[in-house]
Design an enzyme around this catalytic site. Structure first.
Site, mmCIF file in Angstrom:
data_model
loop_
_atom_site.group_PDB
_atom_site.id
_atom_site.type_symbol
_atom_site.label_atom_id
_atom_site.label_comp_id
_atom_site.label_asym_id
_atom_site.label_seq_id
_atom_site.Cartn_x
_atom_site.Cartn_y
_atom_site.Cartn_z
ATOM 1 N N CYS A 381 -5.979 -0.753 -3.984
ATOM 2 C CA CYS A 381 -5.724 -1.278 -2.642
ATOM 3 C C CYS A 381 -5.511 -0.146 -1.637
ATOM 4 O O CYS A 381 -6.464 0.502 -1.240
ATOM 5 C CB CYS A 381 -4.541 -2.260 -2.672
ATOM 6 S SG CYS A 381 -4.460 -3.323 -1.215
ATOM 7 N N HIS A 507 -6.212 -5.790 -6.567
ATOM 8 C CA HIS A 507 -5.086 -5.486 -7.449
ATOM 9 C C HIS A 507 -5.419 -5.924 -8.879
ATOM 10 O O HIS A 507 -5.046 -7.022 -9.307
ATOM 11 C CB HIS A 507 -3.822 -6.202 -6.975
ATOM 12 C CG HIS A 507 -3.220 -5.615 -5.747
ATOM 13 N ND1 HIS A 507 -2.262 -4.614 -5.802
ATOM 14 C CD2 HIS A 507 -3.437 -5.864 -4.440
ATOM 15 C CE1 HIS A 507 -1.907 -4.290 -4.559
ATOM 16 N NE2 HIS A 507 -2.620 -5.031 -3.724
ATOM 17 N N GLU A 509 -4.115 -5.088 -11.582
ATOM 18 C CA GLU A 509 -2.927 -5.227 -12.437
ATOM 19 C C GLU A 509 -2.465 -6.675 -12.560
ATOM 20 O O GLU A 509 -1.785 -7.049 -13.526
ATOM 21 C CB GLU A 509 -1.771 -4.355 -11.910
ATOM 22 C CG GLU A 509 -1.156 -4.767 -10.589
ATOM 23 C CD GLU A 509 -1.829 -4.150 -9.368
ATOM 24 O OE1 GLU A 509 -1.159 -4.019 -8.321
ATOM 25 O OE2 GLU A 509 -3.027 -3.817 -9.462
#
Length: 534
Positions: A381, A507, A509
């Site tokens: 990001c 993102h 994750e």
């Protein structure tokens, strides 16, 4: 199963005992028994969602596929079970009251007096029912600590819910603390007794106690807790501290928790298949090697701000059978002191997401160091935006290149505001949020990692790569390897003349779990391991 069963998890004595992890772990062992499980988090704060809350106060904001900004516990839920969370899986006091007030203003209550009981509690119960479709089990975590005034409406709602759904369909689990007092050399049960007393005073009798403790509870201690808390001894569960959070499902199973739940809810299920969890734990406890990953951020004092990131890196380690050691580096320290020897032991450098200009120049300096010294680099990001700025300044010669988020006067806004965000008044829920599709170039690290042409990743940002500079930056050697299907939004960038340099606007994750490590984290850790061994 004909009817959805509900498990309500409450917490007592103090905060941060691990209700979220306990709830997720219960979900994991019930799912391993062949049940279809979902989880729900009820947060007692008055914010509508945590999207505008300071990470220092609240920790990470977890983003779902449908664009909801939610509590970080939803990240635990997705990492432990296979169900994908949505905006329906996180409810706050603010959301409840806003809905009730909106109904009152519309006249839905036909001029009646709107009260906590029944209107607020009924609204809460509707949220319990909203997520039940096609699920055998709904596990609902009640945020806060029993005794707090903020959570009383939620507790009253779950008290009523057992009467609504029937005793065989609702279970109460209370997570409490049994502290070890060193001077007395013994575990103390009084905090647990008082916590259960608080619950019973409002009409809730726990069916199961999870006793968070440093040491195992003896049989005599379990008998004592059972006697004073009006509960079966077998339902007093030791929730002993573990070294790694992924040990919790196995630890609770070894205590017999899933069998007790199955008996109390009359579940006809098989014994759990926990072989995959056993494999994960073996890799965690017996790594073949290790790598050092430097994370350059601005919330490094509070690791909860990067919870999903930390876990995703550990998943990459599990997949590669290595231990991932994290070096947390404050970006402002780089601004003050320079790179110096900060990365001398680093096998990879990662720049996570964030907002605001504090520490940005330090992050850009770290990216320059990774690019020039051929250290594996992963930008997420804001990390991608900083990588674009660094490349534009130092390779394209646009020395004033910046993001319009950080400098309104920059001559070269290589990162700029989304066109429809210019006249923003309210900040909540106004970004590019949730899952968006992305098309990958076949000759790229990204395609190699994912193994497919189209992917979907979750976003949380307002600023984008400025297409006015796209041709100039590409011609200088920055590869754009991922684009939105329409071709107008840059999603992934890479550098070919580098062992592993990749950054994404999304993102990743948020979509990683120990059972299914995210491809980019898997490949980043692999590249870092290769760098170490070179």
């Amino acid at each position: 199963m004909n009817k959805t069963k509900y498990i309500f998890v409450t917490g007592g004595v103090l905060s941060s005992l691990g209700k979220g992890l306990a709830s997720a772990s219960i979900g994991a062992i019930l799912e391993a028994r062949g049940l279809k499980v979902t989880l729900l988090k009820m947060d007692p704060y008055i914010n509508v969602d945590p999207g505008t809350m300071n990470p220092y106060q609240h920790g990470e904001v977890f983003v779902t596929d449908d664009g909801a900004e939610t509590d970080l516990d939803l990240g635990h839920y997705e990492r432990f079970i296979s169900t994908t969370m949505s905006k329906a899986n996180n409810v706050t006091t603010g959301k409840i009251y806003k809905s009730v007030i909106d109904k009152e203003r519309r006249g839905d209550y036909l001029g009646g007096t709107v009260q906590v009981i029944p209107h607020i509690t009924d609204e809460i119960k509707k949220c319990f029912l909203a997520v039940k479709d096609n699920f055998d089990i709904v596990i609902c975590e009640i945020g806060g600590t029993v005794g707090d005034i903020e959570s009383l409406p939620f507790l009253e709602a779950i008290r009523q819910f057992r009467f609504d759904r029937g005793r065989d369909n609702v279970l109460y689990i209370h997570l409490t603390l049994v502290p070890y007092v060193k001077t007395a050399d013994e575990l103390k049960t009084k905090p647990t007794q008082h916590s259960v007393k608080e619950l019973r005073e409002i009409g809730i009798q726990p069916d199961i106690l999870l006793c968070r403790t440093e040491r195992s509870l003896s049989d005599d201690l379990k008998k004592k807790i059972a006697l004073f808390c009006n509960i079966d001894k077998e339902s007093v569960i030791t929730a002993r501290d573990v070294e790694n959070i992924y040990e919790v499902p196995m630890a609770l199973h070894q205590e017999g928790l899933d069998n007790i739940i199955a008996n109390l809810l009359h579940l006809d299920t098989k014994q759990p298949d926990l072989s995959l969890w056993e494999k994960i734990l073996k890799r965690i406890k017996e790594p073949l090697d290790s790598v050092n990953i430097a994370i350059v951020g601005k919330y490094v004092e509070l690791k909860e701000s990067y919870k999903s990131l930390y876990e995703a890196l550990s998943h990459g380690g599990i997949e590669n059978e290595v231990k991932v050691n994290l070096e947390w580096i404050d970006a402002e320290d780089i601004e003050k002191k320079g790179v110096s020897d900060l990365f001398k032991n680093s096998d990879g450098i990662l720049i996570p997401g964030g907002f605001g200009n504090r520490g940005v120049e330090g992050k850009i300096t770290a990216i320059k160091y990774a690019r020039e010294n051929k250290i594996p680099f992963f930008g997420i990001c804001l990390g991608m935006q900083c990588a674009v700025i660094e490349f534009a300044r130092n390779i394209c010669g646009l020395t004033d290149a910046n993001s319009s988020e950080f400098s309104q006067s920059t001559a070269h806004p290589v990162i700029d505001i989304l066109p429809d965000q210019n006249n923003l008044v309210y900040k909540g829920g106004t970004m590019r949020l949730g899952a968006y599709r992305c098309q990958l170039r076949k000759d790229s690290l990204a395609f190699k990692a994912y193994g497919k042409k189209e992917i979907s990743e979750r976003h949380r940002h307002r600023y984008e790569f400025n297409n006015k500079y796209r041709m100039q930056i590409e011609e200088a050697g920055l590869k754009i390897s991922g684009l939105s299907p329409e071709g107008n939004l840059v999603e992934i960038i890479e550098i070919d003349d580098h062992p592993w340099f990749l950054a994404g606007q999304f993102h990743p994750e948020f979509k990683s779990s120990p059972k299914n490590p995210h491809p980019l984290f898997r490949e980043f850790i692999k590249a870092s391991l290769n760098y170490k061994r070179a």
